[in-house]
Design a protein around this motif. Structure first.
Motif, PDB file in Angstrom:
ATOM      1  N   TYR A  31       0.837  -1.499   0.236  1.00  0.00           N
ATOM      2  CA  TYR A  31      -0.069  -0.585  -0.204  1.00  0.00           C
ATOM      3  C   TYR A  31       1.008   1.125   0.378  1.00  0.00           C
ATOM      4  O   TYR A  31       2.153   1.134   0.500  1.00  0.00           O
TER       5      TYR A  31
ATOM      6  N   GLN B 182       0.536   5.380   1.669  1.00  0.00           N
ATOM      7  CA  GLN B 182      -0.194   6.307   1.655  1.00  0.00           C
ATOM      8  C   GLN B 182       0.395   7.991   1.376  1.00  0.00           C
ATOM      9  O   GLN B 182       1.231   8.078   1.666  1.00  0.00           O
TER      10      GLN B 182
ATOM     11  N   ARG C 197      -1.580  12.732   4.808  1.00  0.00           N
ATOM     12  CA  ARG C 197      -2.737  13.931   5.238  1.00  0.00           C
ATOM     13  C   ARG C 197      -4.039  11.836   4.654  1.00  0.00           C
ATOM     14  O   ARG C 197      -5.125  13.205   4.475  1.00  0.00           O
ATOM     15  N   GLN C 198      -2.761  11.648   4.189  1.00  0.00           N
ATOM     16  CA  GLN C 198      -4.316  11.090   3.434  1.00  0.00           C
ATOM     17  C   GLN C 198      -4.634   9.067   3.833  1.00  0.00           C
ATOM     18  O   GLN C 198      -3.346   8.329   4.502  1.00  0.00           O
ATOM     19  N   GLY C 199      -5.436   8.044   3.480  1.00  0.00           N
ATOM     20  CA  GLY C 199      -5.903   6.855   3.388  1.00  0.00           C
ATOM     21  C   GLY C 199      -4.704   6.223   2.388  1.00  0.00           C
ATOM     22  O   GLY C 199      -3.736   6.731   1.843  1.00  0.00           O
ATOM     23  N   LEU C 200      -4.967   4.938   3.343  1.00  0.00           N
ATOM     24  CA  LEU C 200      -4.599   4.160   2.332  1.00  0.00           C
ATOM     25  C   LEU C 200      -4.712   3.556   0.860  1.00  0.00           C
ATOM     26  O   LEU C 200      -5.655   3.204   0.537  1.00  0.00           O
TER      27      LEU C 200
ATOM     28  N   LEU D   4      -8.258   5.046  10.408  1.00  0.00           N
ATOM     29  CA  LEU D   4      -8.560   4.934   8.996  1.00  0.00           C
ATOM     30  C   LEU D   4      -9.127   3.505   9.058  1.00  0.00           C
ATOM     31  O   LEU D   4      -9.642   2.797   9.512  1.00  0.00           O
TER      32      LEU D   4
ATOM     33  N   GLY E 215     -10.732   3.895   3.711  1.00  0.00           N
ATOM     34  CA  GLY E 215     -10.937   5.601   3.461  1.00  0.00           C
ATOM     35  C   GLY E 215     -10.072   7.008   3.334  1.00  0.00           C
ATOM     36  O   GLY E 215      -8.693   5.763   3.985  1.00  0.00           O
ATOM     37  N   PRO E 216      -9.966   8.116   3.942  1.00  0.00           N
ATOM     38  CA  PRO E 216      -9.317   8.954   3.601  1.00  0.00           C
ATOM     39  C   PRO E 216      -8.807   9.042   5.718  1.00  0.00           C
ATOM     40  O   PRO E 216      -7.806   9.968   5.207  1.00  0.00           O
TER      41      PRO E 216
END
Lengths: 114, 113
Positions: A36, A38, A41-44, B90, B105-106
């Protein structure tokens, strides 16, 4: 128990250079492996996965990884990196049929110099 | 296409105050749902998972609880926040079935002061 080791906390490369991010897992059975990414400041986001078959798997954005069972490794590679590849990369393994328990490594921070 | 939404985007809360974080998945029926916690600059730790409405399993005890009131909704909560709860939360989903890949998700950034 399953575990993942990413031995390189930080990797710095120049734009256009090749890349390898290392991942070693520990699990006695057949692992299911993931990479993954990242961004800050974001998701995976899922880059690629390995379940079975051809040990070299292709992912998004030119990434690929090779499963080497004898070495318990699943290293991520890219032939030519771009500055936008700068992010944190996580290797993960699951071996649980019931819980979907993903075990993550501690991540590798990739910095690409423009 | 499936979309996953988390709310709020960020929270700043006082120690001892209650917390509720939400996650909604659209475009996928009967997903498996997961909550993860990520310390600043750290790895991800799975907290809870759910394979169906009303059923939640705890993976790690962190003085948090989770509920799944609807097929597409997953809630993370606590009545009393600790400083150690700070971090990035998350939510993720996967299709039913073995070893299915998870989609994240974000995230929600939580700061406990």
């Amino acid at each position: 128990a399953q575990s993942v080791t990413q031995p390189d906390a930080r990797v710095t490369v120049s734009e256009g250079a090749s890349l390898q991010l290392r991942c070693k897992y520990s699990y006695s059975g057949t692992p299911y492996l993931f990479w993954y990414v990242q961004y800050p400041r974001q998701g995976l986001q899922l880059l690629l996965k390995y379940y079975s078959g051809d040990p070299v798997v292709q992912g998004v954005n030119g990434f690929e990884a090779e499963f080497i069972k004898s070495n318990s490794s699943f290293h991520l590679r890219k032939a030519s990196v771009h500055w936008s590849d700068s992010a944190v990369y996580f290797c993960a393994v699951t071996a649980s049929a019931n819980t979907g328990k993903l075990t993550f490594g501690h991540g590798t921070i990739l910095r690409v110099h423009p | 296409a499936q979309t996953i939404h988390q709310w709020p985007v960020a929270e700043i809360k006082a120690v001892g105050s209650p917390l509720s974080l939400g996650c909604t998945i659209k475009g996928k029926s009967s997903p498996n749902l997961y909550w993860y916690w990520q310390a600043t600059g750290g790895t991800l730790q799975q907290l809870f998972y759910s394979i169906t409405v009303g059923q939640v399993e705890s993976v790690v005890q962190l003085n948090l609880s989770a509920s799944r009131p609807k097929d597409d909704q997953f809630i993370l909560s606590t009545e009393k926040l600790l400083l150690s709860h700070s971090g990035f939360y998350l939510c993720a989903w996967s299709r039913q079935g073995r070893y299915a890949e998870q989609f994240f998700g974000p995230g929600t950034r939580l700061t406990v002061l």
